[in-house]
Design a protein around this motif. Structure first.
Motif, PDB file in Angstrom:
ATOM      1  N   ASP A  29     -42.588  62.692  17.756  1.00  0.00           N
ATOM      2  CA  ASP A  29     -41.195  62.548  17.369  1.00  0.00           C
ATOM      3  C   ASP A  29     -40.970  63.208  16.017  1.00  0.00           C
ATOM      4  O   ASP A  29     -41.824  63.143  15.128  1.00  0.00           O
ATOM      5  CB  ASP A  29     -40.808  61.069  17.275  1.00  0.00           C
ATOM      6  CG  ASP A  29     -40.765  60.399  18.639  1.00  0.00           C
ATOM      7  OD1 ASP A  29     -40.423  61.076  19.627  1.00  0.00           O
ATOM      8  OD2 ASP A  29     -41.077  59.190  18.712  1.00  0.00           O
ATOM      9  N   ALA A  30     -39.813  63.851  15.877  1.00  0.00           N
ATOM     10  CA  ALA A  30     -39.406  64.454  14.612  1.00  0.00           C
ATOM     11  C   ALA A  30     -37.954  64.050  14.364  1.00  0.00           C
ATOM     12  O   ALA A  30     -37.261  63.608  15.282  1.00  0.00           O
ATOM     13  CB  ALA A  30     -39.541  65.983  14.684  1.00  0.00           C
ATOM     14  N   ALA A  31     -37.514  64.206  13.137  1.00  0.00           N
ATOM     15  CA  ALA A  31     -36.155  63.793  12.774  1.00  0.00           C
ATOM     16  C   ALA A  31     -35.100  64.451  13.657  1.00  0.00           C
ATOM     17  O   ALA A  31     -34.129  63.817  14.045  1.00  0.00           O
ATOM     18  CB  ALA A  31     -35.890  64.110  11.305  1.00  0.00           C
ATOM     19  N   ASP A  32     -35.286  65.725  13.988  1.00  0.00           N
ATOM     20  CA  ASP A  32     -34.291  66.465  14.762  1.00  0.00           C
ATOM     21  C   ASP A  32     -34.717  66.743  16.192  1.00  0.00           C
ATOM     22  O   ASP A  32     -34.181  67.645  16.833  1.00  0.00           O
ATOM     23  CB  ASP A  32     -33.998  67.809  14.069  1.00  0.00           C
ATOM     24  CG  ASP A  32     -33.315  67.627  12.730  1.00  0.00           C
ATOM     25  OD1 ASP A  32     -32.687  66.576  12.526  1.00  0.00           O
ATOM     26  OD2 ASP A  32     -33.413  68.536  11.902  1.00  0.00           O
TER      27      ASP A  32
END
Length: 143
Positions: free
Chosen positions: A96-99
């Motif tokens: 998972d990443a912020a964007d």
């Protein structure tokens, strides 16, 4: 000397969407360059023990090879054991990443005697090929 590369890309889609597309060998021809055929032994997404046979072009040669899934973590990781063009472990890694989702493909192996002198070239070619695959993956998922 061994080949060990890990290109990565940010895909602006949730991890589950990326995994559903990337871990389905039915999509191989859409995002994996050099592949002219991909035939899973069983339908559906990659899971531990699944096998797939591919026909590919690499460094000007056409060959058929198989892989077996040696490890699977749903929506996170698939590890493949490949025998050609030389023995390698390839990991599709999703975080998972912020964007969206950070997608990496880690390929490691030892080219052995036949490719030993060309290992630096092989490393560059493998890195370039995987980076291009990741860009195609991103384009497919962000379209």
């Amino acid at each position: 000397m061994a080949v060990d590369v890990r290109p990565a890309v940010l895909v602006h889609r949730p991890r589950g969407d990326v995994a559903a597309f990337m871990f389905d060998p039915g999509n191989d021809l859409r995002w994996t360059g050099g592949i002219t055929a991909s035939t899973p032994a069983q339908p559906g997404p990659l899971v531990a023990g699944a096998t797939v046979e591919r026909t590919a072009r690499f460094l000007g040669r056409t060959f058929t090879y198989g892989y077996v899934v040696t490890r699977h973590e749903p929506d996170r990781l698939v590890e493949l054991k490949v025998d050609r063009p030389f023995p390698m472990l390839i990991r599709y890694e999703l975080e998972d990443a912020a964007d969206g989702t950070r997608v990496a493909i880690h390929a490691a192996g030892n080219p052995g005697r036949f490719f030993a002198l060309a290992t630096p070239l092989m490393t560059r070619q493998v890195r370039r090929s995987i980076a291009a695959d990741l860009e195609r993956l991103r384009a497919c998922l962000e379209a």
